[in-house]
Design an enzyme around this catalytic site. Structure first.
Site, PDB file in Angstrom:
ATOM      1  N   TRP A 107       0.845  -1.204   0.000  1.00  0.00           N
ATOM      2  CA  TRP A 107       0.000   0.000   0.000  1.00  0.00           C
ATOM      3  C   TRP A 107       0.879   1.253   0.000  1.00  0.00           C
ATOM      4  O   TRP A 107       0.554   2.258  -0.610  1.00  0.00           O
ATOM      5  CB  TRP A 107      -0.898  -0.004   1.248  1.00  0.00           C
ATOM      6  CG  TRP A 107      -1.743   1.230   1.384  1.00  0.00           C
ATOM      7  CD1 TRP A 107      -2.995   1.419   0.897  1.00  0.00           C
ATOM      8  CD2 TRP A 107      -1.395   2.457   2.045  1.00  0.00           C
ATOM      9  NE1 TRP A 107      -3.458   2.679   1.211  1.00  0.00           N
ATOM     10  CE2 TRP A 107      -2.489   3.332   1.919  1.00  0.00           C
ATOM     11  CE3 TRP A 107      -0.265   2.899   2.741  1.00  0.00           C
ATOM     12  CZ2 TRP A 107      -2.495   4.618   2.448  1.00  0.00           C
ATOM     13  CZ3 TRP A 107      -0.266   4.181   3.267  1.00  0.00           C
ATOM     14  CH2 TRP A 107      -1.362   5.020   3.123  1.00  0.00           C
ATOM     15  N   HIS A 108       2.035   1.150   0.697  1.00  0.00           N
ATOM     16  CA  HIS A 108       2.897   2.326   0.814  1.00  0.00           C
ATOM     17  C   HIS A 108       3.566   2.703  -0.491  1.00  0.00           C
ATOM     18  O   HIS A 108       3.952   3.851  -0.679  1.00  0.00           O
ATOM     19  CB  HIS A 108       3.962   2.107   1.892  1.00  0.00           C
ATOM     20  CG  HIS A 108       3.408   2.214   3.265  1.00  0.00           C
ATOM     21  ND1 HIS A 108       2.754   1.166   3.879  1.00  0.00           N
ATOM     22  CD2 HIS A 108       3.368   3.250   4.140  1.00  0.00           C
ATOM     23  CE1 HIS A 108       2.353   1.561   5.080  1.00  0.00           C
ATOM     24  NE2 HIS A 108       2.704   2.813   5.256  1.00  0.00           N
ATOM     25  N   GLY A 109       3.734   1.763  -1.386  1.00  0.00           N
ATOM     26  CA  GLY A 109       4.372   2.115  -2.644  1.00  0.00           C
ATOM     27  C   GLY A 109       4.612   0.902  -3.496  1.00  0.00           C
ATOM     28  O   GLY A 109       4.706  -0.223  -2.991  1.00  0.00           O
TER      29      GLY A 109
END
Lengths: 360, 467
Positions: free
Chosen positions: B324-326
């Site tokens: 989700w963060h990247g």
């Protein structure tokens, strides 16, 4: 205890308490801003701002007239010691050299203020490097002048300044916490180094940074004197060599568009007019230069073009004395290509006093 | 438009004045906030307003349809339409290029060269945040935990509410929609708390995070050029930076919302005092970790089907949380690392009596967890696996210890640590507001002065904007 930290409860603050908090908060910001300004005025690390503030303060605090008024750039500020002039020649002088990016504009304003208070001096010297004459005036520096007239409508009309520029001057003048934050950071760093290292180590580290070009900084703490002289010690030969090489490369690659910028021509014209009206001699000479640069044909050519244009502009005045010669120093005596180490200040001061005294 | 910019200050001044002027008309306030939120988002790139509008429209319709669908199949179809649209947008803009790039070498290995195009799409700011927020609404309506919103403008404001639009907290419809539809009252304690959160958040971002970045960035830019304590300094500096950057943003968002009469969820609860990985995730980015727990971990079965299924669910949740963060493998590895930590600690947490109690034991556990968190941040921050390998040199002796860098970092961290210790001791995240009014005023003023005097120059973006 570490299992806590999950809750949040608002304080039972009354409107009156909130008003008090906001007022105290605003006053705290104002007080810290004023303290920062006070501190930076004398201990800031932006040399340009220091010079401007210092020289206008010196002019404001001048109690009696002088014989020789020395106007010019930062090379003059750290290059000429008025006390040595008085000792050698018996002439009282004041050094009002600020910075090159102000060109002749603040020279003119300082001269006007001086004449309004004391009348004309015997002689005025304008000391600028060959490369400063064609420079455009950096108007952002106006806000650094510690005089209220910079906010006035008259000044704005004279300089063609808009409302935005005048607002910017207000911020520059009254919010040093914002506009001089870089200087503030450096000042804190300086304090840290003083607290944790010996001054020698501190100086050595700063000098190394200065040479590496990481940030422009002076190698020792400058000493500002009441006669305007700023004592700056510690030669930086390595830095001077690199700077000189860069300048010579620049001279080869970028031909100057004109010998003297429009703003400097205008200011020069007004200074010559003052010389005529108040009958003083106006001496124009170059800042000192490191030998390598001074001997470069391109530099001689540019300095010659500046003098030729000055002769044209002052053709009708008999009060302008142009000094063709440039004082040269070896790299080991310099902090920059045109900034001398305090060790050779006596010799440059003697050279300059000699030129002033010899004038017809 | 960044919170730490003069443009935003002017924007908020206009919005707030107008908002207060409309205090009798909630509807007018909401419409004005919606317009302001779209202006705020469009300031970055107006072209992406279409995406947020699409997501809003689909979830608004899906919510209504789910609520009035006659059969379970129809309800489920509408839910899947919403989830597929949101994940489709997210996948296309955020992950497609990454997966194509990752597949390319695999296809090459079996002899298929150049079969996939290389995509480089601009990532819309905050897409992961508003997509998750919007998606949680339809899931909650489907689970009958929340009601469908009838007013399209109120729902659009729920998705685009500007204080938390680009970097959270990721709100739930059950909390925020009710606050949007009901008349709001502004009271002095909330305004004071709002001012405090904005000032404290700005201080953490401008003074602490941005200055810590000056220590961290050179190390992470060339870890191979550093060794020993210099690498440690870089890792610690980034640990301070990312926390102060993100929690600073969350505080500002919550403070602005409080000034407008809204109450957003607490996103950070002193995470560096966490005693274990699960405690860390109860304190760090709470709105995301609780989202992952409620909509992913529990949907996978949670801890209801024995240890191995629990471990699997934890790992899947953390891997997806990392992703989700990247769209990069180091985020996946970071998720894996935290998944392993959760699994490794789980037997201990199931038997709390095995653990020693008391302040000293807690401090020891918090220190260990902090060390593990730092390791996690190194994985999170590195730009390649080769760089991660260079960090192994942290155990090698350095030519010289960067004491002055450590001193600067300590000076930056000390104010945050002091406030956090007081918050912890008083068990209240708004502890500074318990001081006498004059003390609070001086504290507010000093923090503002520090923001003005010690900002690093141009406004810098918040790290989490890229997610």
């Amino acid at each position: 205890m570490l299992k806590r930290g999950y809750t949040e409860s608002e304080a039972a603050t009354t409107p009156r308490q909130l008003a008090l908090i906001l007022v105290v908060g605003a006053l705290t910001v104002c007080a810290l801003n004023a303290l920062a300004g006070r501190y930076l005025e004398r201990h800031g690390t932006n040399l340009a701002y220091l010079h401007i503030a210092h020289k206008w303060r010196v002019l404001g605090e001048l109690k009696r007239p002088v014989d020789w008024l020395l106007l010019g750039d930062s090379a003059l500020a750290q290059g000429v010691d008025p006390a040595l002039i008085e000792a050698a020649r018996g002439k009282r002088a004041v050094n009002l050299g600020t910075i090159g990016n102000f060109g002749l504009t603040d020279d003119l304003w300082m001269l006007e203020e001086y004449i309004a208070r004391f009348g004309a001096p015997e002689a005025v010297a304008l000391v600028h490097g060959y490369d400063q004459w064609p420079r455009q005036l950096d108007r952002r520096l106006f806000g650094r002048i510690p005089r209220h007239w910079i906010f006035g409508g008259r000044f704005a009309r004279r300089e063609g300044l808009g409302l935005g520029a005048r607002a910017r001057f207000l911020v520059d003048r009254f919010v040093p916490l914002h506009t001089e934050r870089e200087s503030l950071r450096r000042a804190v760093e300086l304090g840290y180094w003083r607290a944790t290292s010996s001054l020698t180590q501190f100086d050595a580290r700063l000098a190394r940074r200065f040479v590496s070009g990481e940030w422009r900084f002076f190698p020792s703490v400058p000493v500002q004197r009441a006669d305007g002289y700023v004592e700056m010690c510690g030669a930086l030969p390595e830095y001077v060599r690199r700077q000189a090489a860069g300048i010579l490369r620049g001279l080869r690659d970028e031909p100057a568009a004109r010998a003297i910028s429009e703003e400097n021509e205008r200011a020069f014209g007004e200074i010559v007019a003052l010389a005529e009206r108040h009958r003083f001699t106006l001496h124009i000479m170059s800042s000192p230069l490191v030998d390598e640069v001074m001997r470069a044909p391109a530099v001689a050519e540019r300095w010659s073009a500046v003098r030729a244009r000055l002769r044209e502009l002052a053709a009708t005045s008999g009060r302008v004395h142009l000094v063709d010669e440039v004082a040269g120093f070896v790299v080991g005596q310099m902090q920059g290509v045109d900034h001398i180490d305090c060790e050779v200040v006596p010799s440059y001061t003697r050279w300059l006093a000699q030129r002033l005294a010899e004038a017809p | 438009m960044l919170f730490n910019s003069y443009v935003f200050a002017a924007f908020f001044a206009v919005v707030y004045t107008t908002y207060l002027a409309c205090h009798r008309w909630t509807r007018a306030q909401n419409l004005m906030l919606l317009a302001a939120s779209y202006l705020f988002y469009g300031w970055w790139d107006w072209r992406f307003l279409g995406l947020i509008a699409l997501s809003t429209a689909v979830d608004y319709v899906a919510g209504l349809k789910i609520a009035c669908a006659p059969t379970e199949v129809a309800r489920r179809c509408w839910l899947w339409l919403s989830v597929a649209t949101n994940l489709g947008i997210l996948g296309a803009f955020k992950y497609l290029g990454f997966f194509l790039d990752s597949l390319q070498p695999l296809l090459g290995a079996i002899g298929i060269e150049g079969a996939l195009p290389s995509l480089r799409l601009v990532l819309p700011v905050g897409i992961s945040f508003y997509t998750f927020q919007s998606m949680s609404y339809t899931i909650d309506v489907y689970r009958r935990r929340g009601e469908a919103c009838r007013d399209p403008f109120d729902f659009a404001l729920y998705v685009a509410f500007f204080p938390q639009l680009v970097a959270g907290p990721i709100e739930r419809s059950t909390r925020l929609l009710g606050q949007i539809t009901r008349p709001r009252t502004l009271n002095t304690p909330a305004i004071e708390a709002g001012v405090w959160l904005v000032v404290w958040g700005l201080f953490k971002k401008i003074v602490v995070a941005d200055n810590a970045a000056l220590l961290a960035n050179p190390v992470f830019a060339a870890p191979e050029a550093h060794a020993g304590s210099a690498l440690l300094l870089g890792a610690l500096a980034f640990t301070v930076q990312i926390y102060c950057d993100f929690s600073g943003y969350s505080d500002i968002a919550r403070g602005l919302a409080k000034l407008l009469g809204f109450d957003l969820m607490v996103n950070f609860k002193l995470p560096y005092f966490a005693l274990s990985p699960s405690d860390f995730w109860r304190r760090w980015h709470v709105s995301l970790s609780s989202w992952l727990r409620d909509y992913l971990y529990i949907s996978l079965g949670g801890d209801r089907h024995g240890s191995w299924r629990t471990y699997r669910n934890l790992m899947v949740t953390m891997l997806l949380g990392g992703l989700w963060h990247g769209a990069a493998w180091n985020f996946v590895l970071w998720g894996l690392f935290h998944g392993l930590l959760l699994i490794a600690y789980r037997p201990l947490e199931e038997r709390p009596r095995l653990l020693p109690d008391g302040v000293a034991a807690d401090l020891a556990r918090a220190s260990v967890m902090f060390g593990l968190t730092v390791v996690g941040w190194v994985i999170f921050r590195v730009e390649s696996f080769a760089d991660l390998g260079h960090f192994a040199a942290v155990f090698l002796p350095a030519a010289s210890v960067p004491w002055h860098g450590f001193a600067l970092l300590a000076a930056l961290w000390l104010p945050v640590l002091s406030i956090e210790i007081s918050q912890l001791a008083c068990d209240d995240l708004l502890t500074p507001l318990r001081m006498p009014p004059i003390g609070r005023g001086v504290l507010f003023g000093a923090l503002i002065a520090a923001c003005v005097g010690f900002h690093t120059g141009a406004s810098t973006e918040f790290i989490y904007f890229q997610f």
